[in-house]
Every structure is written in structure tokens, then in C-alpha cells.
Design an enzyme around this catalytic site. Structure first.
Site, PDB file in Angstrom:
ATOM      1  CG  LEU A   1      -2.056  -1.116   1.379  1.00 33.44           C
ATOM      2  CD1 LEU A   1      -2.371  -0.684   2.731  1.00 33.44           C
ATOM      3  CD2 LEU A   1      -2.912  -1.189   0.337  1.00 33.44           C
ATOM      4  CG  ASP A   2       0.390   4.530  -2.757  1.00 33.75           C
ATOM      5  OD1 ASP A   2       1.059   3.322  -3.246  1.00 33.75           O
ATOM      6  OD2 ASP A   2      -0.524   4.906  -3.655  1.00 33.75           O
ATOM      7  CB  ALA A   3       4.121   5.965   2.678  1.00 33.66           C
TER       8      ALA A   3
END
Length: 309
Positions: free
Chosen positions: A139-141
Site C-alpha cells: 500500500l502507498d505510505a
């Protein structure tokens, strides 16, 4: 130690930008290719070039590749706000909070899921690159929600194949600006790195096939809450596809969101949350499904949008 390479530009790269050609030939990121060009270590037919110059098939390319940077290492330390949704001998499912990357990468100095697990005594599979052991998806940060990490080697292998073969249920909720028309649909548009080399991604002809299905949960006066089912899992896929529809995720300034709306809702990141993750368990062969509630910042923004409608 530096690595000097000399070769003719292949026919398939005719007309490509120099940075794109280097990236494809040597497996580099566009940003790293641009840095090598800027350092003067690239010549085409004996002359130095800029990253935006175009290459011609058959031209003589000379490149001095610097030593690869040392792989970043996960720092084992607890991650505040990261909770365990499920754990057994083979997998651990976490509820990933904002500002946490899946694994360490060059340039990222913040907390990581792997570091958080190691820092609280959990084990992860040793397969894969050293910096991302156990990671089977990301997942993106600044995207929150459900994420699974493999603990055993068999779980790593089977889950990697399941994600690759699109056998995973991945459901997201996204609050987007405006009202998509139609209210239910599919975006089938290839994605690749943005030509600017800025770290963004974009819909690019010849990019990786990317398919996003969306359906409306609730339409508000100025925004719409969508239920999104990912058929593929490209980097920034939902953010890029929603931006391509001219309905970016609220708060996602990287992809064209209105900063005044984000400020009014108190958002410092995109309104995007991984609400559900389902898959066949790698060792029990039973279908399992995990969910994650909205974090406080997204729930607060949604409450404000609802009150204004």
C-alpha cells in the site's frame, strides 16, 4: 566499482528519450537514469546528451553505470497505530496507518510495516529481496488499511502467485471530487511512470495493463464515496485512474485534487482506504477475509462532507 557498457541502440528503442532508453536497457528507474545522464556518464555516437534527447536505432551508446546503492534495511522498531488484524503461523494481517511504507526504499526514512513487525517480535518470510522480505503486496505510505505479510516461505510463494494471478479480493473506498458519470463503471487504461521522472505515474500508451472497477456508495454535494475493486495492482492505480476520470481522490494534490477542499476537510493525504482483503489461505486452503475501519482523519472528513450535503 563503476561498470562501463557499450552497445548499439536496439531497433525497439527508436525515438525513445535517453532516460527512458537507459531505464529499459539496464533496469533503472527513470530518476536514476536521469541522474547518470546529468553526471555526464552517457554518450551517444561520441557526444554527451541530455535526458530529453531522443535515441536512434543503431546509434553507439556508451554508459558508465555507478555502483548500485546499498539496499535499504528495515529498522526494527514498533510503529505507533499499526495493529494486528490476524496472525497465525503463516501470515500476519495488519491495519496499516498513515505515513508508513510497506518496506524500506531508497530515500524513505520513515517507519515501515516490516520494521514494525520485526520490532514487536514477529517473524517474516526470508524470501524476496532483503529489504522487503515477506512482502507480497504493498500500500502507498499514505494509503491506510488491510495488508498481509507472509511469515512462512510457503505462504510467500503461494500468496505472490495469487496476487500475480489476480486471485485476491482487494476492495478500497475512495472519496473523490465531484460525481463520476456513470456512477458505476470500469477504467481500463495502461499505467506507467510519468515521463517527468517526478515519481508520479500516469495513463501511458504501452504501459502496464491496469483495470479498476468502481461503484457509488453515496453521492454528496461536492464529492462521491466509491467502492473500488482492483483487478490489477499497479503503483498508485486508483489515484491515477480517478485523476484520469477528472475525479481525483479528495486530498490527493499529487494527482490534481483541490487543496482548498483538502484544507476544509482537514486532510493531509488522499482519501483512500483498503477496507477489505480476501484470499485463499496459503496452507489451510480456506477462503479468509479481513476488514479495516476508516481511520480518524478519513472518518472526520467524511462526516464534514456529509454534514454539508
Amino acid at each position: 566499482m563503476s561498470d562501463h557498457r557499450s552497445l548499439h541502440v536496439p531497433d525497439g528503442l527508436e525515438g525513445e528519450r535517453v532516460d527512458a532508453a537507459l531505464a529499459r536497457l539496464f533496469g533503472l528507474s527513470r530518476g536514476r537514469a536521469a541522474d547518470i545522464i546529468a553526471s555526464g556518464d552517457v554518450q551517444v555516437d561520441g557526444r554527451q546528451v541530455s535526458k530529453s534527447d531522443r535515441v536512434t536505432a543503431g546509434a553507439w551508446l556508451e554508459v558508465t553505470l555507478p555502483p548500485p546503492p546499498a539496499a535499504p534495511v528495515a529498522i526494527p522498531e514498533p510503529v505507533p497505530g499499526m495493529s494486528i488484524v490476524h496472525e497465525d503461523d503463516d501470515i500476519v494481517v495488519v491495519n496499516k496507518p498513515i505515513g508508513v511504507a510497506a518496506h524500506p526504499t531508497t530515500g524513505w526514512t520513515g517507519p515501515t510495516v516490516i520494521g514494525g513487525l520485526l520490532g514487536t517480535g514477529h517473524t517474516v518470510a526470508t524470501s524476496g529481496a532483503a529489504e522487503r522480505q515477506g512482502i507480497v503486496h504493498r500500500l502507498d505510505a499514505n494509503t491506510t488499511g488491510c495488508m498481509v505479510v507472509a511469515k512462512s516461505e510457503i505462504a510467500y510463494s503461494r500468496l505472490k502467485h495469487a496476487f500475480h494471478d489476480r486471485e485476491i479480493t482487494k476492495r478500497y473506498h475512495a472519496l473523490v471530487q465531484g460525481h463520476p458519470d456513470p456512477f458505476r463503471g470500469t477504467v481500463d487504461a495502461p499505467i506507467d511512470r510519468h515521463p517527468s521522472g517526478s515519481g508520479k505515474f500516469a495513463v501511458i500508451m504501452g504501459g502496464k495493463p491496469s483495470i479498476t472497477h468502481y461503484d457509488t456508495i453515496e453521492a454528496f454535494r461536492a464529492a462521491t464515496l466509491l467502492d473500488i475493486n482492483l483487478e490489477t495492482g499497479r503503483t498508485h492505480q486508483i489515484r491515477v485512474h480517478m485523476s484520469a476520470l477528472k475525479h481525483p481522490c479528495v486530498g490527493d494534490m499529487m494527482y490534481g485534487a483541490d487543496p482548498t477542499i483538502a484544507a476544509r476537510l482537514g486532510l493531509t493525504r488522499q482519501w483512500l482506504h483498503a477496507v477489505k482483503l480476501g484470499f485463499v489461505h496459503p496452507t489451510t486452503d480456506e477462503y479468509v477475509e479481513f476488514t479495516s475501519p476508516y481511520p480518524d482523519d478519513l472518518q472526520k472528513a467524511l462526516d464534514i462532507v456529509g454534514a454539508e450535503s
